[in-house]
Scaffold this active site. Structure first.
Site, PDB file in Angstrom:
ATOM      1  N   ASP A  18       0.836  -1.208   0.000  1.00 38.13           N
ATOM      2  CA  ASP A  18       0.000   0.000   0.000  1.00 38.13           C
ATOM      3  C   ASP A  18       0.869   1.255   0.000  1.00 38.13           C
ATOM      4  OD1 ASP A  18      -2.287   1.495   0.045  1.00 38.13           O
ATOM      5  OD2 ASP A  18      -2.753   1.141   2.160  1.00 38.13           O
ATOM      6  N   ASN A  66     -10.518  -3.089  -6.472  1.00 40.44           N
ATOM      7  CA  ASN A  66      -9.695  -2.184  -7.287  1.00 40.44           C
ATOM      8  C   ASN A  66     -10.270  -1.958  -8.695  1.00 40.44           C
ATOM      9  OD1 ASN A  66      -6.472  -3.243  -5.887  1.00 40.44           O
ATOM     10  ND2 ASN A  66      -7.785  -1.525  -5.321  1.00 40.44           N
TER      11      ASN A  66
HETATM   12  C1  FPP Z   1      -1.943   0.140  -3.333  1.00 36.86           C
HETATM   13  O1  FPP Z   1      -1.476   1.469  -3.394  1.00 36.86           O
HETATM   14  C2  FPP Z   1      -1.408  -0.635  -4.422  1.00 36.86           C
HETATM   15  C3  FPP Z   1      -2.153  -1.237  -5.377  1.00 36.86           C
HETATM   16  C4  FPP Z   1      -3.622  -1.160  -5.415  1.00 36.86           C
HETATM   17  C5  FPP Z   1      -1.567  -2.011  -6.477  1.00 36.86           C
HETATM   18  C6  FPP Z   1      -0.280  -2.700  -6.185  1.00 36.86           C
HETATM   19  C7  FPP Z   1       0.422  -2.874  -7.461  1.00 36.86           C
HETATM   20  C8  FPP Z   1       1.758  -2.821  -7.648  1.00 36.86           C
HETATM   21  C9  FPP Z   1       2.712  -2.709  -6.550  1.00 36.86           C
HETATM   22  C10 FPP Z   1       2.341  -2.871  -9.014  1.00 36.86           C
HETATM   23  C11 FPP Z   1       1.942  -4.018  -9.877  1.00 36.86           C
HETATM   24  C12 FPP Z   1       2.073  -5.335  -9.217  1.00 36.86           C
HETATM   25  C13 FPP Z   1       2.819  -6.373  -9.657  1.00 36.86           C
HETATM   26  C14 FPP Z   1       2.816  -7.655  -8.902  1.00 36.86           C
HETATM   27  C15 FPP Z   1       3.666  -6.320 -10.839  1.00 36.86           C
HETATM   28  P1  FPP Z   1      -2.537   2.629  -3.550  1.00 36.86           P
HETATM   29  O2  FPP Z   1      -2.633   2.946  -5.007  1.00 36.86           O
HETATM   30  O3  FPP Z   1      -3.824   2.270  -2.905  1.00 36.86           O
HETATM   31  O4  FPP Z   1      -1.816   3.781  -2.764  1.00 36.86           O
HETATM   32  P2  FPP Z   1      -2.514   4.963  -1.937  1.00 36.86           P
HETATM   33  O5  FPP Z   1      -3.304   4.323  -0.830  1.00 36.86           O
HETATM   34  O6  FPP Z   1      -1.337   5.751  -1.419  1.00 36.86           O
HETATM   35  O7  FPP Z   1      -3.353   5.737  -2.899  1.00 36.86           O
END
Ligand code: FPP
Length: 247
Positions: A18, A66
């Site tokens: 996250d 998501n």
């Molecule tokens: C949460 O951060 C992260 C995600 C919803 C996606 C995770 C994806 C990756 C790390 C990249 C792709 C994955 C792979 C395995 C190649 P957020 O966007 O919710 O962050 P925030 O809470 O700060 O907005």
């Protein structure tokens, strides 16, 4: 390499990655740049877990919720995922890493699903570590799907609901055959489970860090494992029972 006790490395680490969006904001970049940077942290974490002898690593890459993000962000995440799978296949083969996926993967775009299945199939004989990507994953959906299947089988007379126990129920989940996580790490200072591995984390140790996922590095993983190694896992028993003083 580290001050960790090699005899009590968690067999299964699960990670809620996250903070990509907040990392991007801090760097005056768009959210997608945060996800791109997040892929670097994924690579480093996979490599570090393999080096440390972690047997299973589950990454929450895309939740069932998501899909409700802006279409552009969903498209970019799917693109990053496909690119990651294509680029990392060689590393997985070289490093004896098997890939699995959990979640409602049928909802992924066709090209992503095809690449995912190819990598799963090409790495199925690997055994040093299993990397599990949670994709279009929701813990409540997973439990509901299991219950539906059990109800159908009971209605068809294939199983007797009275025979069902915790172990048998686990076999109906996406994680069939995978041991429950020993350690769950969530980055970015949030203290929630967010519909992740609801059944499987009954006795998992939780570790929360303020580090945003794109900044997560091997030293942060080691800090989490060190913290885990300082815990007493009682599984409902008392400390004295664990020490063998009381049966
Ligand atoms: C949460 O951060 C992260 C995600 C919803 C996606 C995770 C994806 C990756 C790390 C990249 C792709 C994955 C792979 C395995 C190649 P957020 O966007 O919710 O962050 P925030 O809470 O700060 O907005």
């Amino acid at each position: 390499m580290s001050d960790l006790d090699n005899k009590s490395i968690p067999a299964h680490i699960a990670v809620i990655m996250d903070g990509n969006g907040r990392w991007a904001k801090q760097h005056a970049l768009g959210r997608i740049a945060g996800h791109k940077k997040g892929v670097e942290a994924v690579r480093e974490t996979v490599t570090a877990c393999r080096e440390l002898g972690v047997r299973y690593l589950t990454l929450y890459a895309f939740s069932s919720e998501n899909w409700d993000r802006p279409a552009r962000e969903v498209k970019s995440l799917m693109g990053l995922l496909e690119k990651f799978l294509k680029m990392e296949l060689k590393t997985m083969l070289d490093r004896d890493i098997r890939l699995l996926a959990i979640g409602n993967c049928g909802t992924l775009p066709e090209n992503v699903l095809k690449t995912l299945n190819e990598v799963i199939s090409k790495t199925q004989g690997n055994s040093a570590m299993t990397l599990i990507l949670a994709l279009s994953y929701g813990g409540r959906d997973e439990i509901l799907e299991a219950v539906r299947k059990i109800a159908r089988e009971a209605a068809e007379g294939k199983i007797d609901p009275g025979d069902l126990n915790k172990e048998a129920f686990s076999d109906y989940l996406y994680t069939e055959g995978i041991p429950d996580p020993d350690l769950l790490i969530r980055t970015s200072g949030e203290h929630r489970i967010s519909n992740f591995l609801l059944w499987q984390t009954a006795y998992t140790e939780f570790y929360f860090t303020d580090v945003l996922w794109p900044d997560f590095r091997k030293k942060d993983l080691i800090a989490a494992i060190r913290d885990y190694q300082g815990r007493e896992r009682r599984f409902g028993k008392t400390s004295d029972q664990l020490l063998g003083d009381i049966p």
